[in-house]
Write a protein that holds these residues in place. Structure first.
Motif, mmCIF file in Angstrom:
data_model
loop_
_atom_site.group_PDB
_atom_site.id
_atom_site.type_symbol
_atom_site.label_atom_id
_atom_site.label_comp_id
_atom_site.label_asym_id
_atom_site.label_seq_id
_atom_site.Cartn_x
_atom_site.Cartn_y
_atom_site.Cartn_z
ATOM 1 N N LEU A 114 26.258 36.430 10.643
ATOM 2 C CA LEU A 114 25.810 35.044 10.512
ATOM 3 C C LEU A 114 26.528 34.351 9.357
ATOM 4 N N PHE A 115 26.732 35.071 8.271
ATOM 5 C CA PHE A 115 27.434 34.528 7.107
ATOM 6 C C PHE A 115 28.858 34.126 7.476
ATOM 7 N N GLN B 253 32.968 29.820 8.752
ATOM 8 C CA GLN B 253 34.078 29.408 9.609
ATOM 9 C C GLN B 253 33.845 28.032 10.246
ATOM 10 N N LYS B 254 32.700 27.439 9.993
ATOM 11 C CA LYS B 254 32.410 26.115 10.536
ATOM 12 C C LYS B 254 33.253 25.043 9.847
ATOM 13 N N GLU B 255 33.474 23.961 10.568
ATOM 14 C CA GLU B 255 34.364 22.915 10.074
ATOM 15 C C GLU B 255 33.865 22.281 8.779
ATOM 16 N N ASP B 256 32.544 22.036 8.694
ATOM 17 C CA ASP B 256 32.012 21.381 7.495
ATOM 18 C C ASP B 256 32.204 22.241 6.248
ATOM 19 N N PHE B 257 32.086 23.574 6.405
ATOM 20 C CA PHE B 257 32.298 24.452 5.255
ATOM 21 C C PHE B 257 33.778 24.505 4.897
ATOM 22 N N GLN B 258 34.642 24.502 5.909
ATOM 23 C CA GLN B 258 36.081 24.528 5.655
ATOM 24 C C GLN B 258 36.510 23.301 4.850
ATOM 25 N N GLU B 259 35.938 22.151 5.178
ATOM 26 C CA GLU B 259 36.246 20.927 4.439
ATOM 27 C C GLU B 259 35.756 21.027 2.994
#
Length: 224
Positions: free
Chosen positions: A148-149, A154-160
């Motif tokens: 889950l972590f 790997q989600k887009e909002d975290f990448q930004e």
């Protein structure tokens, strides 16, 4: 026939969590490690100061899920369990401000730990031992929690968010670097260096005075 080696194989020196847990395990039942704290800064002082901070970091990582988004939202029940664990092993003041200070500290350590996991095991190639997942090194991380972590990282909002953080960090020409002892250890080191310098300077002055007094005692030399 080859002679058997007279030297026994060297034991591998333990570090990190293993050494810390062995240190805690040595504590007899009902006893605590005695620590003094600065009344103004709440910083630990003395022989076990670094161990105290290390243990708080370990407790934060092992007791709270890596998928907990905000440290301040963990339940009061879990906070009590964490604090009871700490105060069973170290002498601590009982006031609320002291406890609040160290819960903020633990929250920061958990945040740093999650950043380390991301950089090493998700966006990196694994640790120096070749592990591509943290299960072997960190026994308290469950596989389903790790999956889950990874998904959230790997989600887009975290990448930004991560890219923005890297951009800010690259502009910092004076990175903040301290050992686990923090400012208290740094201050103690600086004071010790100053003490040694003063002693050396004093010795130099004493030598000069001694030589001068010796010349005075010998009196003026008259040559004919």
């Amino acid at each position: 026939m080859d002679k058997p080696s007279s030297s026994s194989p060297k034991k591998k020196k333990t570090r990190g969590v293993t050494a810390l847990l062995r240190f805690i395990a040595k504590l007899p039942d009902g006893e605590k490690y005695q620590i003094d704290f600065d009344p103004d800064t709440f910083q630990p002082i003395g022989q076990y100061a670094a161990k105290f901070k290390s243990y708080l970091s370990f407790i934060a990582r092992s007791k709270v899920s890596i998928n907990e988004k905000q440290w301040k939202k963990i339940s009061d029940k879990l906070k009590d369990v964490i604090w009871d664990d700490i105060t069973c092993k170290f002498t601590c003041p009982t006031d609320k401000e002291f406890r609040k200070h160290w819960f903020v500290y633990m929250g920061e350590r958990l945040k740093q730990f999650k950043t380390l996991l991301s950089n090493v095991y998700i966006f990196g190639k694994g640790d120096k031992h070749g592990n591509t997942t943290p299960f072997e090194k960190y026994k308290f991380i469950k596989e389903e929690d790790w999956d889950l972590f990874v998904q959230t990282r790997q989600k887009e909002d975290f990448q930004e968010k991560r890219l923005k953080g890297k951009t800010h960090a690259s502009k910092n020409i004076h990175p903040h670097i301290l050992s686990r002892g923090g400012y208290e250890k740094l201050r103690a080191t600086v004071m010790e260096e100053r003490r040694k310098k003063v002693i050396e300077e004093a010795k130099g002055i004493i030598n000069i005075i001694t030589k001068y007094e010796k010349k005075v005692r010998e009196g003026p030399h008259v040559y004919y």
